[in-house]
Design an enzyme around this catalytic site. Structure first.
Site, mmCIF file in Angstrom:
data_model
loop_
_atom_site.group_PDB
_atom_site.id
_atom_site.type_symbol
_atom_site.label_atom_id
_atom_site.label_comp_id
_atom_site.label_asym_id
_atom_site.label_seq_id
_atom_site.Cartn_x
_atom_site.Cartn_y
_atom_site.Cartn_z
ATOM 1 N N LYS A 288 -0.539 -44.867 -90.655
ATOM 2 C CA LYS A 288 0.129 -46.146 -90.369
ATOM 3 C C LYS A 288 0.346 -46.952 -91.658
ATOM 4 O O LYS A 288 1.333 -47.687 -91.769
ATOM 5 C CB LYS A 288 -0.689 -46.968 -89.363
ATOM 6 C CG LYS A 288 -0.746 -46.352 -87.957
ATOM 7 C CD LYS A 288 0.618 -46.143 -87.344
ATOM 8 C CE LYS A 288 0.541 -45.756 -85.872
ATOM 9 N NZ LYS A 288 1.838 -45.275 -85.351
ATOM 10 N N TYR B 74 -10.260 -44.539 -85.832
ATOM 11 C CA TYR B 74 -8.812 -44.437 -86.051
ATOM 12 C C TYR B 74 -8.529 -43.516 -87.241
ATOM 13 O O TYR B 74 -7.484 -42.900 -87.336
ATOM 14 C CB TYR B 74 -8.217 -45.835 -86.265
ATOM 15 C CG TYR B 74 -6.842 -45.981 -85.663
ATOM 16 C CD1 TYR B 74 -6.691 -46.182 -84.298
ATOM 17 C CD2 TYR B 74 -5.700 -45.911 -86.447
ATOM 18 C CE1 TYR B 74 -5.432 -46.309 -83.738
ATOM 19 C CE2 TYR B 74 -4.440 -46.034 -85.903
ATOM 20 C CZ TYR B 74 -4.313 -46.226 -84.551
ATOM 21 O OH TYR B 74 -3.071 -46.349 -83.996
HETATM 22 P P1 NAP Z 1 2.641 -42.020 -76.170
HETATM 23 O O1 NAP Z 1 3.245 -42.448 -74.916
HETATM 24 O O2 NAP Z 1 1.670 -40.885 -76.126
HETATM 25 O O3 NAP Z 1 3.787 -41.737 -77.236
HETATM 26 C C1 NAP Z 1 3.589 -40.978 -78.401
HETATM 27 C C2 NAP Z 1 4.733 -40.021 -78.462
HETATM 28 O O4 NAP Z 1 4.760 -39.272 -79.696
HETATM 29 C C3 NAP Z 1 4.627 -38.980 -77.339
HETATM 30 O O5 NAP Z 1 5.850 -38.931 -76.660
HETATM 31 C C4 NAP Z 1 4.359 -37.718 -78.118
HETATM 32 O O6 NAP Z 1 4.722 -36.532 -77.444
HETATM 33 C C5 NAP Z 1 5.204 -37.986 -79.340
HETATM 34 N N1 NAP Z 1 5.028 -36.955 -80.344
HETATM 35 C C6 NAP Z 1 3.880 -36.436 -80.826
HETATM 36 N N2 NAP Z 1 4.162 -35.436 -81.685
HETATM 37 C C7 NAP Z 1 5.516 -35.342 -81.737
HETATM 38 C C8 NAP Z 1 6.417 -34.486 -82.430
HETATM 39 N N3 NAP Z 1 5.985 -33.517 -83.247
HETATM 40 N N4 NAP Z 1 7.750 -34.676 -82.253
HETATM 41 C C9 NAP Z 1 8.207 -35.634 -81.424
HETATM 42 N N5 NAP Z 1 7.404 -36.464 -80.735
HETATM 43 C C10 NAP Z 1 6.074 -36.306 -80.891
HETATM 44 O O7 NAP Z 1 1.814 -43.215 -76.847
HETATM 45 P P2 NAP Z 1 2.262 -44.655 -77.390
HETATM 46 O O8 NAP Z 1 0.991 -45.423 -77.477
HETATM 47 O O9 NAP Z 1 3.387 -45.180 -76.612
HETATM 48 O O10 NAP Z 1 2.696 -44.333 -78.868
HETATM 49 C C11 NAP Z 1 3.953 -44.713 -79.411
HETATM 50 C C12 NAP Z 1 3.736 -45.298 -80.799
HETATM 51 O O11 NAP Z 1 3.083 -46.551 -80.666
HETATM 52 C C13 NAP Z 1 2.871 -44.455 -81.727
HETATM 53 O O12 NAP Z 1 3.383 -44.510 -83.035
HETATM 54 C C14 NAP Z 1 1.548 -45.183 -81.664
HETATM 55 O O13 NAP Z 1 0.737 -44.955 -82.808
HETATM 56 C C15 NAP Z 1 2.046 -46.607 -81.612
HETATM 57 N N6 NAP Z 1 1.051 -47.602 -81.200
HETATM 58 C C16 NAP Z 1 0.409 -47.479 -80.004
HETATM 59 C C17 NAP Z 1 -0.534 -48.415 -79.650
HETATM 60 C C18 NAP Z 1 -1.275 -48.295 -78.354
HETATM 61 O O14 NAP Z 1 -2.327 -48.912 -78.222
HETATM 62 N N7 NAP Z 1 -0.789 -47.535 -77.393
HETATM 63 C C19 NAP Z 1 -0.805 -49.502 -80.492
HETATM 64 C C20 NAP Z 1 -0.127 -49.603 -81.697
HETATM 65 C C21 NAP Z 1 0.803 -48.647 -82.037
HETATM 66 P P3 NAP Z 1 3.492 -35.629 -76.842
HETATM 67 O O15 NAP Z 1 2.918 -36.396 -75.723
HETATM 68 O O16 NAP Z 1 4.148 -34.357 -76.445
HETATM 69 O O17 NAP Z 1 2.516 -35.420 -77.980
#
Ligand code: NAP
Length: 258
Positions: free
Chosen positions: A165, A158
């Site tokens: 985070k 990570y």
């Molecule tokens: P996700 O669907 O890939 O969402 C992440 C989003 O961030 C994507 O839409 C991505 O767009 C966007 N992003 C990246 N760079 C950006 C920028 N410069 N401007 C605007 N948007 C941008 O994955 P997710 O897991 O749902 O993630 C959402 C949040 O949840 C994140 O903060 C992640 O760390 C958190 N989270 C996820 C998990 C898990 O296991 N999935 C667990 C805990 C926390 P692109 O695809 O174009 O890069």
């Protein structure tokens, strides 16, 4: 008496990449509760996917917003000011780190890679909240971001995202303190691993998910829907007394000691 009713509330949900995104699950829960929605996506590449999802969220407005591009954030603020004039819900579901910084050794993280991860994944939360503050003030607004346990524990691979985070979670507390007098609540959900685009960028993610499911008290992983409904709860008036909180939605994994 305790139903969540967000009708006539304006909700901006940032970071929808596709139907697996945690932001999309939150958007759907907000829509079910009656909120008016705007969804943002990072760039042109995601435009058609998000436009196809929008009808399932009550014909949500869809807008591009790259949080590293000042003009893009400004354009979003101007559009929402024109369109709605106030905002009661802001959801930040955005994170990014270079692939090479999510594998290998943390000790060799490049300066540029460190700044990129913290800029997109943590600073953007502060910046977007600040930009939208005129819309959030005096609206009884609620702001939410998404974190992970690596903010406070060492998690293999990570790496720099754990640093981001940690900054994000401290920013939740600092913003909650500062914006509380404006009747704005600021919270985060620390979600267990869910298979999304961003999560799959982490080396060894599937093994991590399996480990969580084996060790968590509920003996399984959480679903995107569970993150969505927990977010709805935190964003709702039911928890009008809660701010500066990190709510774990991880099947109980975080509190295990051995
Ligand atoms: P996700 O669907 O890939 O969402 C992440 C989003 O961030 C994507 O839409 C991505 O767009 C966007 N992003 C990246 N760079 C950006 C920028 N410069 N401007 C605007 N948007 C941008 O994955 P997710 O897991 O749902 O993630 C959402 C949040 O949840 C994140 O903060 C992640 O760390 C958190 N989270 C996820 C998990 C898990 O296991 N999935 C667990 C805990 C926390 P692109 O695809 O174009 O890069």
């Amino acid at each position: 008496m305790f139903a969540i009713d967000l009708s006539n509330k304006n909700a901006l949900v940032m970071g929808v990449a596709n139907h697996r995104s945690l932001s999309w699950a939150i958007a759907r829960a907000l829509h079910e509760a009656g909120a008016r929605l705007c969804l943002t996506y990072a760039g042109e590449r995601l435009k058609s996917t998000v436009e196809e999802l929008a009808p399932q969220a009550g014909g949500a407005i869809t807008l591009p917003c790259d949080v590293t591009d000042e003009a893009s954030v400004q354009a979003l603020a101007e559009r929402l000011t024109r369109e709605w004039g106030s905002l009661q819900v802001l959801v930040h579901g955005i994170a990014f780190a270079n692939k090479e910084d999510l594998e290998g050794t943390f000790v060799h993280t490049s300066r540029a890679g460190f700044f990129t991860a913290l800029d997109v994944s943590a600073y953007s939360f502060i910046h977007v909240t600040g930009k939208l503050l005129p819309l959030l003030e005096n609206s009884g607004a609620s702001v939410l971001t998404l974190s992970y346990l690596a903010a406070e524990r060492a998690v293999p691979n990570y790496n720099v995202m754990g640093s981001a985070k940690a900054v994000l979670e401290q920013s939740v507390r600092q913003l909650a303190y500062e914006l509380g007098p404006k009747n704005i609540r600021v919270n985060a959900i620390s979600a267990g691993p869910v298979s999304t685009l961003a999560a799959r960028g982490i080396t060894g993610f599937l093994g991590m998910q399996k480990h969580h499911a084996e060790k968590a008290p509920l003996k399984r992983n959480v679903t995107t829907e569970e993150v969505g409904t927990a977010a709805l709860f935190l964003l709702s008036e039911l928890v009008s007394g809660i701010t500066g909180e990190i709510l774990y939605v991880d099947a109980g994994y975080h509190m295990m000691g051995a």
